[in-house]
Write an enzyme that holds these catalytic residues in place. Sequence first.
Site, PDB file in Angstrom:
ATOM      1  N   SER A 531       0.830  -1.197   0.000  1.00 21.76           N
ATOM      2  CA  SER A 531       0.000   0.000   0.000  1.00 21.76           C
ATOM      3  C   SER A 531       0.871   1.256   0.000  1.00 21.76           C
ATOM      4  CB  SER A 531      -0.951  -0.043   1.203  1.00 21.76           C
ATOM      5  OG  SER A 531      -1.977   0.912   1.077  1.00 21.76           O
ATOM      6  N   GLU A 614      -6.194  -6.518  -7.465  1.00 22.59           N
ATOM      7  CA  GLU A 614      -5.367  -5.315  -7.577  1.00 22.59           C
ATOM      8  C   GLU A 614      -4.292  -5.428  -8.661  1.00 22.59           C
ATOM      9  OE1 GLU A 614      -5.394  -3.296  -3.133  1.00 22.59           O
ATOM     10  OE2 GLU A 614      -3.680  -4.519  -3.695  1.00 22.59           O
ATOM     11  N   HIS A 642      -6.870  -6.387  -0.681  1.00 19.05           N
ATOM     12  CA  HIS A 642      -5.689  -5.565  -0.426  1.00 19.05           C
ATOM     13  C   HIS A 642      -4.745  -6.261   0.554  1.00 19.05           C
ATOM     14  CE1 HIS A 642      -3.432  -1.890  -0.461  1.00 19.05           C
ATOM     15  NE2 HIS A 642      -3.610  -1.664   0.827  1.00 19.05           N
TER      16      HIS A 642
END
Length: 696
Positions: A531, A614, A642
């Site tokens: 992230s 993602e 995530h």
Amino acid sequence: MLTTAAALLLPLIAEARCDLLPRQQAVDQPQRLVAPEDLVRLRDIGLPDGSILGWPSPLGLSPDGARAAFVISRADPDTNRYCRGLAVIDIKPAAAPRLLDEGGDPILSVGVYRGLFARTGFPQVVTPLWSPDGRWIAYLRRDRGTTQLWLVALAGGPGHPLTRSAVDVERFAWLSDGTGLVFASRPGTLAERSAADSEARRGFHYDQRFVPSMGNSPQPSASTPLAYFKIGLADRELSPASASERERISAEGVPGVPPDPRADAPDGRRAWTERQSSSPLGPLVLRATAASGATVTCPPSACSGKIVGMWWRPGGGPLVFLQREGWARGEMALYRWTPGAGPPKRVFATTDILDGCLLFAVQLICTREAATVPRRLVILDPRTGQSRLLYDPNPEFSRLRLGRVVRLFWKNDLGLEARGDLVLPPDYRPGTRLPLIVTQYFSNGFLRGATGDEYPIHAFAARGFAVLSIERPPFFAAANPALKTYEDINAANARGWSERRSLLSAVTNGVQRVIDLGIADPARIGITGLSDGASTVAFALINTDRFAAAAMSSCCIEPWTVMTVVGPAYADRMRALGYPPATASDRSFWAPASIAQNAAAIDTPLLMQLADDEYLTSLEAFTALREHGKPVDMYLFPGEHHIKWQPAHRLAIYARNLDWFGFWLAGSIDPDPERREEFARWQAMRDRRDRARVKQ
């Protein structure tokens, strides 16, 4: 309909082999080094990341304060599922918990992103609640893709679902008389699903509901309201909850943001925190009502940190509060305060993480963990600060050999405070230069796998690496009180890539500290991140030649990716923050941050291990690196979000990260025949890079 992740788990339910409650360890059992499996198989009570503080406690206290209930969870990578159970323990020395119910799947948190619901992969806190008479415990349990309200008798016997909801039950509370419960769900999602099915037959209109990287259909709207129901304990009759019954469930709050702590005493005294300024990042102040009824503000000399819990001692006693303070908030301190009778008294401070604390009688029961000690249950005396062990769910871990952990402090180039935990191999000899791996972006409590739990810190150390686990500094824009909204703060952080520059200097300054200590080999340093940490990795590959290898758990901020792959809502938001449109060829804007535009100059080997919802965000960068013949490798994990949550995936990610950095920083190769193809591919990358360097 089952989610992809739930469908992956269903065929394996009967095969799981977890030992939820630990067996007695033999005293003469030999010690050994940490392996990745030891970290994956840890038993968890509450959230697995000790940096995530302020959420509801995972502990449920009985009405008489004599027992605590909790959900215990343990991953089983062999079957790619979790064993879970509801346990209860007497709050007294030498107590042992007993399981009241077993089963269920993890409940994953749902976040709100640009007005849409999305699963994050991070587990949700499950707090059991006792009936007023102490005979029953209710808790949320997820089976076959739906979360229901379950009921378990303290006297024993298997639990059973109390609700048969077509949608997830999200929260609940007991009625004051114990005759039933009130719960909240979102039945409106059924109509939304039906409307989506109807729209699918005509073709979906591509609009703000789409996030292409998460799927090829509209994401559910976060505007669907909660509905409240009451269910009787005896007759199981379901009816709408009244206004007063709904009030028994806490307010919904902001998804993804822990609620501000507050405490209300039976005698009417209150304590709460509020911002000193209109900035959402402004400092918090603690206020409380004194016995006289007047509002008193805690002096900044004692209340300058971030308060994460507060409780009134019974019988008109003082307020007890726990806050993070010190350099980069690296300590937790417990205070005792009688508002209106002078400043608070600091009872004790520790670098351990205390969380989920509940007041029973005059003491606290909390979870506690340290850099080398996984989470345990403790009893804490607010008068003396003394802590006693109540329950250790992972006694086997004490038989593992861990290296020394040293906390380091430094500032970044802007003077912002940063810190890190330096983890050394168990047999480290002073004066030896080691390959160093940097993990991000929080470093608190047990050092498991960094933020996102993909980089096994103690297993790296067992392989001979030094590890610098970094706690990031405050936002670049946090010091500007003129910024009134998060959008203003994000825009200031983005302007000139200011936040990225701030974070990179925090990382490189911390690495330099370890080099200056004579521990890190400056030619063999790796960097990792998920992230925001992955964004720091990308920025580092472009703006410094410090790192010899890198690994990402998510990717990337790129010109085409930003404005297309994450959908129209994200594109509009990024435009508002100052990013150029997809049709603009603004190479000067992207020069400091785009891997794709800098691919020709990047030689650092990069491993990407990505969730399948993602991976599209990585293709622009991956393709550019690949076309330039750079050492890049990518793996996709199905049914992930995530935060990757499936046990088999976590173990595979751990192992590959160990091998990747072992190969590039230490020249090691796993002799396992099953890994031969992977290492051959990496060796071909190295040979190609070396030939290109010779030509230069």
